[in-house]
Design an enzyme around this catalytic site. Structure first.
Site, PDB file in Angstrom:
ATOM      1  N   GLU A 177      36.133  77.541-113.716  1.00  9.99           N
ATOM      2  CA  GLU A 177      36.516  76.422-114.597  1.00  9.99           C
ATOM      3  C   GLU A 177      35.467  76.112-115.651  1.00  9.99           C
ATOM      4  OE1 GLU A 177      37.407  73.162-111.966  1.00  9.99           O
ATOM      5  OE2 GLU A 177      39.443  73.896-111.722  1.00  9.99           O
ATOM      6  N   GLU A 187      44.283  77.624-107.973  1.00 11.44           N
ATOM      7  CA  GLU A 187      44.097  76.403-107.185  1.00 11.44           C
ATOM      8  C   GLU A 187      45.272  75.459-107.360  1.00 11.44           C
ATOM      9  OE1 GLU A 187      40.409  74.275-107.539  1.00 11.44           O
ATOM     10  OE2 GLU A 187      39.237  76.131-107.717  1.00 11.44           O
TER      11      GLU A 187
HETATM   12  C1  GAL Z   1      38.447  72.346-108.919  1.00 11.92           C
HETATM   13  C2  GAL Z   1      37.303  73.241-108.477  1.00 11.92           C
HETATM   14  C3  GAL Z   1      37.254  73.324-106.963  1.00 11.92           C
HETATM   15  C4  GAL Z   1      37.329  71.952-106.363  1.00 11.92           C
HETATM   16  C5  GAL Z   1      38.577  71.254-106.868  1.00 11.92           C
HETATM   17  C6  GAL Z   1      38.749  69.865-106.345  1.00 11.92           C
HETATM   18  O1  GAL Z   1      38.297  71.944-110.220  1.00 11.92           O
HETATM   19  O2  GAL Z   1      37.446  74.530-108.992  1.00 11.92           O
HETATM   20  O3  GAL Z   1      36.085  73.986-106.575  1.00 11.92           O
HETATM   21  O4  GAL Z   1      36.194  71.258-106.733  1.00 11.92           O
HETATM   22  O5  GAL Z   1      38.520  71.145-108.241  1.00 11.92           O
HETATM   23  O6  GAL Z   1      38.839  69.869-104.986  1.00 11.92           O
END
Ligand code: GAL
Length: 820
Positions: free
Chosen positions: A136, A205
């Site tokens: 990110e 994610e």
């Molecule tokens: C994303 C990040 C993850 C985690 C998630 C929130 O932006 O890539 O590592 O932090 O947010 O749980």
């Protein structure tokens, strides 16, 4: 616990495990690596391989992940000239070293499929399909100026030059250079398109819940909305989808990031934090569509993990429906048809007779009926129906699985030490409130907390003294001077002359805070000792490694001269606690101090180490340490770090919900519960840390609590629930039926709740609606009481279907039953 967890994921219809690699867990100092125990990465990957699953490895090395310092080692911040995640020589050097080290480790174990000339033997099947570099970065590029682009290009090139033959990807990096694939991280990614038509649409994610912070409320994301987001993604041409987290587990010790991330990283994920519960005493078997499709039965008595219902079960059915559509999904691109306002069909049909369709209703309030290929379908608001053959609905995202369990919480164990740790022999050691041993240094003014501790401990003492003249007015009056402190974070306890005067901390992710408390001063010299604490280092954000912590201003108000500013006084510093320094929580350090034995351990006493020998809780259920009666501190069992505990409560004036409407866009604050409750009450102690006897529990309590009230709680299921609608199943054969099955050797002893009509609420807190068949309980009791398993069909004979003539919605049957 890994094999059980991986198996539970597989049973849930998952076929790839994605995992971060935590650089700061593996490279403890430059070139000194750690792959022991929980950090045995090769072992983990091989467990995934043995389960016949694929692996996506997120090497990072920056990861975020609510993990301390975002995964980057703290020592790297102190390598001169280093700026993380930028076109910076020291950072790139260490990042390349670590990435190469991990890639080589996997290569040595032949875990990549195409390894040059190496033939792939049978027992060495493809494990990796994707590797991820960076994370990110796109969000934060603006902090890094022109160097940002150069860094991205370098990272991509460095990764690709590792030459491993599987693709590399970058999350949230729109300009990921070819051949690196840019991917999406979000609650919804249906609208995402990669930066080239040659790249697959990948969702790295999807957050099926959210993380927790000390002092904040508890977030929930409904299973229906998670399923909706996933179905929409595949409706719109998605190819790889990953849940972050599917199992979040626990961040033991001081590995949580923050500040203020709890040690529980449960995430309301499909597999619960405690991972394992069902073997031996409790397990539950559920069949949802038993009359129709036996393969839809999921038999949880074969599972070792602890699935969270209904989320795990609902997503399992979703995965099955997507897999049923796979043949069509892989053959063509989808064609979109409008079926009306907010109504969409996407059809995968290459004309060869293989066809799958997704029908969606994006309206966040109104259920709709649609006609698709001359057939009429009912589409609840904010839902997708999956038709693997373009005709029959295999799954609708809003029709959540019907089986749930209670409670989410842990139960005090029924045998010793259920009454807390009373009556045991305790050993006590008290820390000095201020400098112990020899001070580390003195300075006129303040230092940055993290620059001094380098995160080897949470604690840093800032001490000074003040002389109070006998003519001070406040000494004659009943009034007290006020201590005013400002700190960059994260928390603080203030002591004057060895007495605790008060505590303060930042809240949420906002770490700077102020302390303002009347204090007791005497005539003459007064020792002021301020214990500054970090509670997990910042884990994300632009230039995050430069966000400091510690005191910036200390004043005393209400003296004859008005306010005295002590900020530039002579301050004497001490890093960490004496007990930490001597390792008195470790088996080989236990005798480092003279413990004082007592059967009545002190209560509400700050800066106290407690040591007690405990038996393991009976049975095999997962264990959590209930710390609700303690203040704040650290805990260990047999030298293993349970972690930071802090039962700090969220404000009872905040807004919380009773029920979460799955309809409409989700965001982390949408459905919060636990107003006025501790954000984390229980602290996971893995069963494997216990010995049959002689277990040593060590607690360091900072501000005071009652250790005799600490209990080991067990994670168990006390009831089963079923909540089924008349429109289940959606395909015509078979009848909708609720089916309950108790664990082996147990019987349904009580029907706590049953209502046919329009009941609402969740498992554990159902309530009747305005429409309720008064015979519901007796009907369910007749079918189920005293039996190990029962099923109740939603037929005319059993239930009064004329409850609400002409009602638009269908009736439901909700049951909560107890097995004993
Ligand atoms: C994303 C990040 C993850 C985690 C998630 C929130 O932006 O890539 O590592 O932090 O947010 O749980």
């Amino acid at each position: 616990m890994w094999p059980g967890l991986v198996q539970t994921a597989k049973e849930g219809g998952v076929d790839v495990i994605e995992s971060y690699v935590f650089w700061n867990g593996h490279e403890l100092s430059p070139g000194k690596y750690n792959f022991e125990g929980r950090y045995d990465l090769v072992k983990f990957v091989k467990i995934v391989q043995q389960a016949g699953m694929y692996m996506i490895l997120r090497i990072g090395p920056f990861v975020a992940a609510e993990w301390n310092f975002g995964g980057v080692p703290v020592w790297l911040h102190y390598v001169p000239g280093t700026v993380f995640r930028s076109d910076n020589e020291p950072f790139k050097h260490y990042m390349q070293n670590f990435t190469t080290f991990i890639v080589n480790l996997m290569k040595q174990e032949k875990l990549f499929a195409p390894q040059g000339e190496d033939p792939i033997s049978q027992d060495n099947e493809l494990v990796y399909i994707i590797q991820i570099i960076e994370n990110e970065y796109g969000y934060y590029e603006s902090y890094y100026g022109d160097g940002a682009k150069r860094y991205v290009t370098w990272a991509a090139k460095m990764a690709v030059s590792q030459n491993i033959g599987v693709p590399w990807i970058m999350c949230q990096q729109d300009d990921a250079p070819d051949p690196v694939i840019n991917t999406c991280n979000s609650f919804y990614c249906d609208q995402f398109t990669p930066n080239s038509p040659n790249k697959p649409k990948i969702w790295t994610e999807n957050w099926p819940g959210w993380f927790k912070t000390f002092g904040a409320r508890d977030p929930h994301r409904p299973a229906e909305d998670v399923a909706f987001s996933v179905a929409r993604f595949f409706q719109k041409g998605g190819s790889v989808h990953n849940y972050y987290m599917y199992h979040g587990g626990t961040n033991f010790g001081r590995t949580s990031g923050g500040p203020f991330i709890t040690t529980s990283y449960d995430y309301e994920a499909p597999i619960d934090e405690y991972g394992k519960v069902f073997y031996f005493s409790w397990y539950l078997t559920v069949s949802v569509f038993s009359a129709r499709q036996p393969e839809l039965k999921y038999l949880m008595d074969s599972l070792l993990g602890l699935p969270r219902l209904p989320k795990w079960g609902h997503l399992k059915e979703l995965h099955r429906a997507i897999k049923l559509s796979e043949h069509a999904l892989l053959k063509s691109e989808p064609t979109t048809l409008s079926l009306g306002p907010s109504l969409e069909a996407d059809v995968y049909d290459d004309g060869s007779g293989v066809c799958a369709a997704f029908l969606s209703n994006l309206d966040d309030k109104i259920d709709k009926n649609v006609v698709f290929r001359n057939v009429s379908y009912h589409l609840p608001a904010w839902s997708v129906s999956i038709l693997p053959d373009c005709k029959n609905v295999a799954f609708n995202t809003a029709k959540a699985s019907v089986v749930e369990m209670v409670p989410e919480e842990l139960q005090p164990s029924v045998t010793s030490p259920s009454k807390g740790l009373k009556g045991l022999k305790w050993d006590i050691f008290m820390e000095n409130a201020g400098i112990w041993g020899v001070s580390d240094f003195t300075k006129n003014g303040f230092v940055d907390h993290i620059n001094i501790t380098k995160d080897t401990t949470d604690y840093l003492w800032y001490t000074t003294s003040i002389i109070i003249g006998e003519n001070e007015e406040f000494l004659k009056k009943a009034s007290r001077p006020v201590l005013l402190i400002e700190s960059k974070g994260h928390a603080l306890h203030a002591f004057v002359n060895q007495e605790l005067q008060g505590s303060a901390s930042g809240n949420g992710s906002h770490s700077p805070f102020k302390f303002e408390n009347p204090i007791s001063l005497k005539a003459g010299k007064n020792e002021i000792a301020l214990l500054s604490m970090t509670v997990g280092l910042q884990n994300a954000g632009g230039l995050y490694e430069w966000v400091g912590a510690g005191l910036t201003s200390v004043k005393i108000e209400g003296l004859n001269n008005g306010t005295v500013d002590l900020s530039m006084s002579k301050w004497t510093y001490k890093i960490g606690l004496q007990g930490e320094h001597l390792g008195i929580y470790k088996p080989d350090g236990l005798n480092g101090v003279n413990w004082v034995s007592t059967s009545e351990p002190p209560r509400n006493q700050p800066l106290t180490w407690y040591k007690v020998v405990v038996d393991p809780p009976s049975g095999d259920e997962p264990v959590g340490l209930d710390m609700i009666h303690m203040g704040k501190g650290l805990a260990w069992l047999n030298g293993e770090e349970i972690g930071r505990y802090w039962p700090i409560k969220s404000s009872k004036h905040d807004k919380c919900v009773d029920e979460c409407d799955y309809r409409g866009k989700f965001f982390p604050d949408k459905c919060l519960t636990g107003c006025g409750e501790p954000s984390q009450r229980w602290y996971h102690v893995p069963r494997s840390w216990f010995k049959p006897s002689g277990n040593i529990l060590v607690i360091f309590e900072e501000k005071g609590g009652d250790p005799t009230k600490i209990t080991f709680s067990k994670r168990k299921t006390s009831s089963l629930c079923s909540n089924i609608g008349e429109d289940f199943p959606m395909v015509d054969q078979g009848k909708a039926a609720a089916h309950l099955k108790c664990p082996k050797n147990t019987l349904i002893s009580n029907v706590k709740f049953a209502s046919f009509g329009n009941p609402s609420g969740r498992c554990g807190s159902y309530s009747k609606g305005d429409c309720h068949d008064p015979n519901s309980t007796s009907t369910v009791e007749k079918a189920c009481l005293g039996k190990n398993e029962c099923s109740i069909e939603l037929t005319e004979e059993k239930f009064d279907k004329g409850l609400r003539p002409g009602a638009a919605t269908t009736e439901k049957l909700a049951i909560e039953a107890v097995c004993t």
